[in-house]
Design a protein around this motif. Structure first.
Motif, short mmCIF file in Angstrom:
data_model
loop_
_atom_site.label_atom_id
_atom_site.label_comp_id
_atom_site.label_asym_id
_atom_site.label_seq_id
_atom_site.Cartn_x
_atom_site.Cartn_y
_atom_site.Cartn_z
N PHE A 94 0.97 -1.17 -0.01
CA PHE A 94 -0.10 0.05 0.10
C PHE A 94 0.86 1.23 0.06
CE2 PHE A 94 -3.22 -2.94 2.37
CZ PHE A 94 -3.75 -3.24 1.39
N SER A 95 0.25 2.38 -0.68
CA SER A 95 1.00 3.42 -0.54
C SER A 95 0.11 4.63 -0.02
CB SER A 95 1.30 3.92 -2.15
OG SER A 95 1.77 5.59 -2.21
N ILE A 96 0.10 5.21 0.96
CA ILE A 96 -0.59 6.19 1.76
C ILE A 96 -0.09 7.38 1.70
CG2 ILE A 96 -1.75 6.65 3.89
CD1 ILE A 96 -1.25 3.35 4.63
N GLU A 97 -1.07 8.50 1.26
CA GLU A 97 -0.63 9.63 1.18
C GLU A 97 -0.34 10.22 2.78
OE1 GLU A 97 0.36 12.86 -0.99
OE2 GLU A 97 -0.71 11.28 -2.12
N MET A 98 0.74 10.92 2.85
CA MET A 98 1.02 11.38 4.29
C MET A 98 0.08 12.01 5.01
SD MET A 98 5.14 12.40 4.34
CE MET A 98 5.42 12.33 6.06
N SER A 99 -0.68 13.05 4.18
CA SER A 99 -1.52 13.80 4.73
C SER A 99 -3.05 13.31 5.38
CB SER A 99 -2.43 14.95 3.61
OG SER A 99 -2.58 13.95 2.46
N VAL A 100 -3.34 11.81 4.92
CA VAL A 100 -4.17 11.01 5.77
C VAL A 100 -3.61 10.16 6.56
CG1 VAL A 100 -5.50 11.69 3.61
CG2 VAL A 100 -3.92 9.49 3.84
N ILE A 101 -2.40 10.28 6.96
CA ILE A 101 -2.01 9.07 8.19
C ILE A 101 -2.98 9.23 9.32
CG2 ILE A 101 -0.27 8.66 9.92
CD1 ILE A 101 1.87 9.49 7.67
N ASN A 102 -3.20 10.40 9.92
CA ASN A 102 -4.05 10.52 11.06
C ASN A 102 -5.62 9.92 10.88
OD1 ASN A 102 -2.10 11.67 12.55
ND2 ASN A 102 -2.93 13.95 12.09
N GLN A 103 -5.91 10.01 9.78
CA GLN A 103 -7.37 9.58 9.36
C GLN A 103 -7.02 7.95 9.34
OE1 GLN A 103 -8.68 10.50 5.39
NE2 GLN A 103 -10.87 9.99 5.97
N LEU A 104 -6.26 7.66 8.69
CA LEU A 104 -6.12 6.03 8.15
C LEU A 104 -5.58 5.18 9.20
CD1 LEU A 104 -7.03 3.89 5.89
CD2 LEU A 104 -4.85 4.48 5.13
N ILE A 105 -4.42 5.58 9.86
CA ILE A 105 -3.70 4.89 10.71
C ILE A 105 -3.79 5.13 12.38
CG2 ILE A 105 -0.94 4.20 11.31
CD1 ILE A 105 -0.30 4.73 8.39
N GLY A 106 -3.48 6.27 12.72
CA GLY A 106 -3.88 6.51 13.93
C GLY A 106 -3.07 8.15 14.06
N ARG A 107 -3.10 8.29 15.66
CA ARG A 107 -2.71 9.67 16.09
C ARG A 107 -1.43 9.76 16.34
NH1 ARG A 107 -6.16 11.66 20.61
NH2 ARG A 107 -4.85 10.35 21.99
#
Length: 652
Positions: A94-107
């Motif tokens: 998976f490639s995850i945009e850095m800007s959505v880390i809080n939304q997708l992975i956690g705080r």
């Protein structure tokens, strides 16, 4: 037991734009044929793309029908001309945009989401590990800070979007980002990739320094630029910006890394990460590989088959979902996607380098409604993955944006619904489940494209020099069953076993986003998933005719069959499989009462085992917070005052 949709067959058998995360805009021109309820969206007037329910019209079934196939794959790999290099089960990541880390992975390192772990853990269970890149356009302006409000590891910088015509914000991050990654890897085996900011040649190496110090060998590599062939168009460089300019800047970066004692691993770069405006050959012609061979760990490109940029940022020509739907339902289109990279894959082998598709999905600028979130995208991604493996890519990363894209493999609920809704699985996720089972965990698998009809591609897969599996596709959507087919397989140079086992990837139409099953299991539907597969995993046993040396395998329209020839059984879920359950509150003030029986089924535990407390602020009991940095196991916040708790749970 044989799926009911296959009984009839058994009777017979006897230029793409770079991907962006768009902010402050809602994609227009996307036909929505279903009417969402108010609870479907963060806004009562607009359903975010990630939860969109558009259903398109499938292409008409073939007439005359496709017919049956007699397949004679070579049994011994030594007899196969054009067989791929050896592949590993962790091909898809998976490639995850850095800007959505809080939304997708956690705080942060003590607060991340159990559903994320479950979705990732399913892949790890099949592949042994998963590769995840945190980056994208947002990595280019990323900057290290000591702390962020609310204890967040990542935050979007306010007022930075003007630097990017795609409205992508800059990112601030703390060292805790890498501790979060390390703690996740203590739970599920993840190898991480990041990117060194390339917005300036006054190199900032904090990402390189801190990722190596904290992650160690869990760091898979660092991108040297993201889509440099778009730097001029995105105003990151003044015109003209050429492959030679990029070559020289990478040389400058390598020199800076060489003099930095805080970056002990020097051979860690991933390049050139082109999106298609330049050809890879234009970069190779600068002596790029020869000059930087000792510093480049992975050669990589990025590519999308189409784009939806007109309706998001006003770039390019309008593309309408129904018009492009059929282009995701042919093997010819998938073959065309890899053709520009076959030469580069060969060059990578000559230099002993991996060659990765570092970012891809159905269409850049967020994908298409009704296409990117359909069963067609599942089959397309699976075919695309096997085709990349066949043409000597060594891995591919499926990209995530936020709630404003159609193509995510999985998406959390909108923030204002996180207290009562669960996650939404994406259709492309099922392809990521199937690929590791198709390739196997021996790290010796080799892939051969057998061709077949444009709508019914077929692959043979070898391990340790012999045929072990076959992958059979049917892109045709035909509720009448007329385009179901039977593939009669007769290995050339080998004997079929007495019986084979088959796993089926099924749905009732290429246009649906629900009712998708892999070997009888499903993730659920919108706002109903926690990342754990539901149902009992099942395989179909089919008897072979050893006298005729053949096995007849039914493949429904639409559908996919993975045939196992060896004595080793395919993966079956074990009772000891590790999953992660939500066991703590996410809100603590002025919360509404819910019947504990609902919590028992929706939150993965019985109500009686949950720690309860007062709804009055300050009077909760049993609060506990503990951080454990690498290399220890993460302990997340527990109790009423906490967020999410990760625990090891036994699947029943």
């Amino acid at each position: 037991m044989l799926p009911s949709s296959l009984w009839g067959l058994m009777a017979l058998a006897g230029s793409a734009y770079a991907d962006i995360t768009v902010y402050s805009q809602v994609p227009l021109g996307q036909a929505q044929t279903t009417t969402p309820s108010v609870s479907d969206a963060a806004s009562p007037t607009q359903t975010p793309p990630a939860y969109n329910d558009t259903i398109l019209i499938p292409p008409a079934p073939l007439n005359p029908p496709v017919g049956n196939f007699n397949l004679t794959p070579k049994y011994n790999a030594a007899d196969v001309v054009g067989l791929s290099r050896t592949q590993s089960a962790d091909f898809f990541g998976f490639s995850i945009e850095m800007s959505v880390i809080n939304q997708l992975i956690g705080r942060n390192s003590t607060h991340f989401f159990p559903p994320f772990l479950n979705f990732v853990g399913n892949i790890v269970e099949r592949a042994g590990r998963i590769r995840i890149r945190l980056g994208g356009n947002t990595q280019e302006f990323a900057a290290l800070v000591d702390s962020l409000p609310g204890g967040h590891a990542v935050a979007k910088a306010v007022g930075a979007a003007a630097q990017n015509p795609t409205l992508t914000p800059s990112i601030l991050f703390t060292r805790d980002l890498f501790y979060m990654c390390n703690n996740i890897s203590n739970l599920v085996n993840v190898e991480w990739y990041f990117g060194i900011p390339f917005n300036t040649t006054d190199w900032r190496l904090e990402i390189a320094e801190e990722s190596q110090r904290i992650l160690g060998d869990r760091l898979g590599g660092l991108q040297a630029g993201n889509e440099p062939d778009l730097y001029e168009a995105h105003y990151h460089r003044t015109a003209p910006y050429t492959p030679q300019n990029y070559h020289d800047e990478v040389g400058s970066l390598i020199s800076t890394i060489a003099s930095d004692d805080n970056v002990p691993q020097k051979s860690v770069l991933i390049a050139p990460n082109l999106q298609g405006t330049w050809t890879p050959e234009q970069v190779w012609d600068t002596n790029f590989i020869q000059d930087f061979n000792n510093s480049i760990k992975i050669l990589a490109v990025e590519h999308y088959p189409n784009n939806n940029c007109y309706f998001t940022v006003g770039v390019g020509q309008p593309q309408y979902p129904q018009d492009v739907f059929s282009t995701f339902l042919t093997h010819t289109a998938v073959v065309g996607l890899v053709q520009p990279y076959i030469n580069s894959a060969t060059i990578a082998q000559q230099y002993g380098k991996p060659f990765m598709m570092f970012e891809t999905n159905t269409a850049s600028c967020g994908g298409f409604a009704g296409v990117s979130n359909s069963f067609a995208a599942t089959l397309w991604a699976l075919d695309y993955g096997l085709q990349m493996a066949y043409t000597n890519f060594t891995g591919a990363l499926l990209h995530f944006g936020g709630q404003n894209v159609f193509y995510n493999a999985f998406t959390p609920p909108p923030t204002n619904q996180s207290s009562f809704n669960q996650w939404t699985p994406g259709t492309i996720y099922y392809a990521a489940l199937v690929i590791p089972e198709a390739l196997g965990t021996s790290n010796t698998s080799q892939v051969m494209d057998l061709g077949g009809n444009e709508f019914t591609p077929q692959y043979s897969i070898y391990e340790n020099g012999v045929l072990v599996r076959m992958a059979l596709f049917n892109y045709i959507s035909d509720p009448s069953g007329a385009n179901n087919y039977v593939a009669t397989i007769t290995p050339d140079g080998g004997q079929v076993p007495a019986q084979v086992r088959v796993k089926y990837l099924l749905s009732d139409s290429v246009a649906t986003k629900n009712n998708i099953t892999w070997a009888g299991q499903t993730l659920g539907t919108k706002f109903q998933a926690d990342g754990r597969l539901k149902g009992t995993m099942s395989t179909v046993t089919i008897n072979c005719d050893q006298t005729a040396n053949s096995c007849s395998i039914p493949v429904p329209a639409p559908g996919f069959a993975l045939v196992f020839f060896t004595d080793s059984p395919p993966l079956e879920m074990e009772d000891s499989a590790i999953t992660f359950a939500t066991t703590a509150y996410t809100k603590t003030v002025n919360t509404a009462f819910l019947d504990p029986s609902l919590l028992a089924t929706s939150n993965g535990m019985s109500g009686k085992t949950r720690k309860l407390g007062s709804t009055s602020k300050g009077s909760s009991s049993g609060s506990l917070s503990s951080r454990l940095y690498a290399p220890g196991l993460v302990v997340l916040v527990a109790g009423v005052a906490g967020g999410w708790l990760v625990r090891r749970a036994i699947r029943c």
